[in-house]
Design an enzyme around this catalytic site. Sequence first.
Site, PDB file in Angstrom:
ATOM      1  N   LYS A 130     -47.494 -15.771  22.435  1.00  0.00           N
ATOM      2  CA  LYS A 130     -46.650 -15.702  23.608  1.00  0.00           C
ATOM      3  C   LYS A 130     -46.102 -14.302  23.814  1.00  0.00           C
ATOM      4  CE  LYS A 130     -44.824 -20.145  22.184  1.00  0.00           C
ATOM      5  NZ  LYS A 130     -43.635 -20.748  21.591  1.00  0.00           N
ATOM      6  N   GLY A 131     -46.150 -13.500  22.749  1.00  0.00           N
ATOM      7  CA  GLY A 131     -45.430 -12.223  22.717  1.00  0.00           C
ATOM      8  C   GLY A 131     -45.728 -11.266  23.851  1.00  0.00           C
TER       9      GLY A 131
ATOM     10  N   ASP B  60     -49.357  -5.038  13.933  1.00  0.00           N
ATOM     11  CA  ASP B  60     -48.670  -4.904  12.658  1.00  0.00           C
ATOM     12  C   ASP B  60     -49.744  -4.698  11.582  1.00  0.00           C
ATOM     13  OD1 ASP B  60     -46.597  -4.993  10.815  1.00  0.00           O
ATOM     14  OD2 ASP B  60     -46.526  -7.170  10.741  1.00  0.00           O
TER      15      ASP B  60
ATOM     16  N   LYS C   2     -47.023  -0.648  14.662  1.00  0.00           N
ATOM     17  CA  LYS C   2     -46.402  -0.283  13.380  1.00  0.00           C
ATOM     18  C   LYS C   2     -47.514   0.234  12.489  1.00  0.00           C
ATOM     19  CE  LYS C   2     -43.013  -3.984  12.910  1.00  0.00           C
ATOM     20  NZ  LYS C   2     -42.796  -5.237  12.157  1.00  0.00           N
TER      21      LYS C   2
ATOM     22  N   ARG D  82     -36.841 -13.351  22.786  1.00  0.00           N
ATOM     23  CA  ARG D  82     -37.947 -12.876  23.634  1.00  0.00           C
ATOM     24  C   ARG D  82     -37.455 -12.377  24.984  1.00  0.00           C
ATOM     25  NH1 ARG D  82     -42.908 -14.466  21.366  1.00  0.00           N
ATOM     26  NH2 ARG D  82     -42.943 -16.484  20.346  1.00  0.00           N
TER      27      ARG D  82
ATOM     28  N   PHE E  41     -38.190  -5.094  11.593  1.00  0.00           N
ATOM     29  CA  PHE E  41     -38.512  -6.260  12.405  1.00  0.00           C
ATOM     30  C   PHE E  41     -37.933  -6.080  13.802  1.00  0.00           C
ATOM     31  CE2 PHE E  41     -39.184 -10.516  13.863  1.00  0.00           C
ATOM     32  CZ  PHE E  41     -40.446 -10.747  13.339  1.00  0.00           C
TER      33      PHE E  41
ATOM     34  N   GLU F  40     -51.503  -7.056  23.928  1.00  0.00           N
ATOM     35  CA  GLU F  40     -50.792  -7.628  22.782  1.00  0.00           C
ATOM     36  C   GLU F  40     -49.396  -7.026  22.695  1.00  0.00           C
ATOM     37  OE1 GLU F  40     -50.216  -9.867  20.843  1.00  0.00           O
ATOM     38  OE2 GLU F  40     -51.245  -9.715  18.918  1.00  0.00           O
ATOM     39  N   ASP F  41     -48.453  -7.763  22.133  1.00  0.00           N
ATOM     40  CA  ASP F  41     -47.089  -7.242  22.020  1.00  0.00           C
ATOM     41  C   ASP F  41     -46.971  -6.150  20.977  1.00  0.00           C
ATOM     42  OD1 ASP F  41     -47.525  -9.028  19.918  1.00  0.00           O
ATOM     43  OD2 ASP F  41     -45.672 -10.154  20.202  1.00  0.00           O
TER      44      ASP F  41
ATOM     45  N   ASP G 174     -40.351 -12.058  19.349  1.00  0.00           N
ATOM     46  CA  ASP G 174     -39.364 -13.030  18.884  1.00  0.00           C
ATOM     47  C   ASP G 174     -39.126 -12.937  17.394  1.00  0.00           C
ATOM     48  OD1 ASP G 174     -41.953 -14.109  18.076  1.00  0.00           O
ATOM     49  OD2 ASP G 174     -40.875 -15.946  17.601  1.00  0.00           O
TER      50      ASP G 174
END
Length: 180
Positions: free
Chosen positions: A42-43, A102, A130, A164, A151, A98-99, A158
């Site tokens: 959902k990001g 990582d 990141k 969010r 984080f 994509e959000d 989220d």
Amino acid sequence: MFQRERRVVLTQEQIKERVRELGEEITRDYQGQELLVVGILKGAFIFMADLVREIRIPVAIDFMDVSSYGLSTESTGVVRILKDLEESIEGRHVLVVEDIIDSGLTLNYISENLKSRDAASVKICAFLDKPSRRKAPIKADYLGFSVPDEFIVGYGLDYAEKYRHYPYVAILERDEYESK
Ligand code: IMP
Ligand code: MG
């Protein structure tokens, strides 16, 4: 309205400006072509909504949902497709949105999977990166911002489905999630 344990690292204004630049870059690179923008749920939903409104070539939209994190803050490396694309991507130019990248495990899986479906091209647009956390050889073709290994929440990202809706990006202080 928003609370003190979160440190703002990207303001609404910074985000808006960068998203506008990304839209211009994408518009230039894909001139004369059509683009299928695939958001990873959902990001990516907020970033994608803002980004596509800055793209000035014909765009179609689709979504995929994959499982990676569950409710934890660490990637498991296990990627499962929960919702697949609705259309064939054969011969099409696909831009995966994509959000955050990582470990890169999620996007590595998704881009390999989409390439195997004979798309004309598959590129990646990530809002955040990141880089220090990478486990898979993935690089964004378009990137909003690099962020430190903390984080991050807000603007679609989220922690346990919260935060969010924040219009900015903030660092979630460690005691906010380690105590839970
Ligand atoms: P990767 O497979 O380790 O690259 O994980 C990518 C996914 O993990 C992202 O799409 C996010 O959903 C989630 N994620 C990674 N880091 C963060 C973070 O700092 N805040 C919120 N979600 C994150
Ligand atoms: Mg995600």
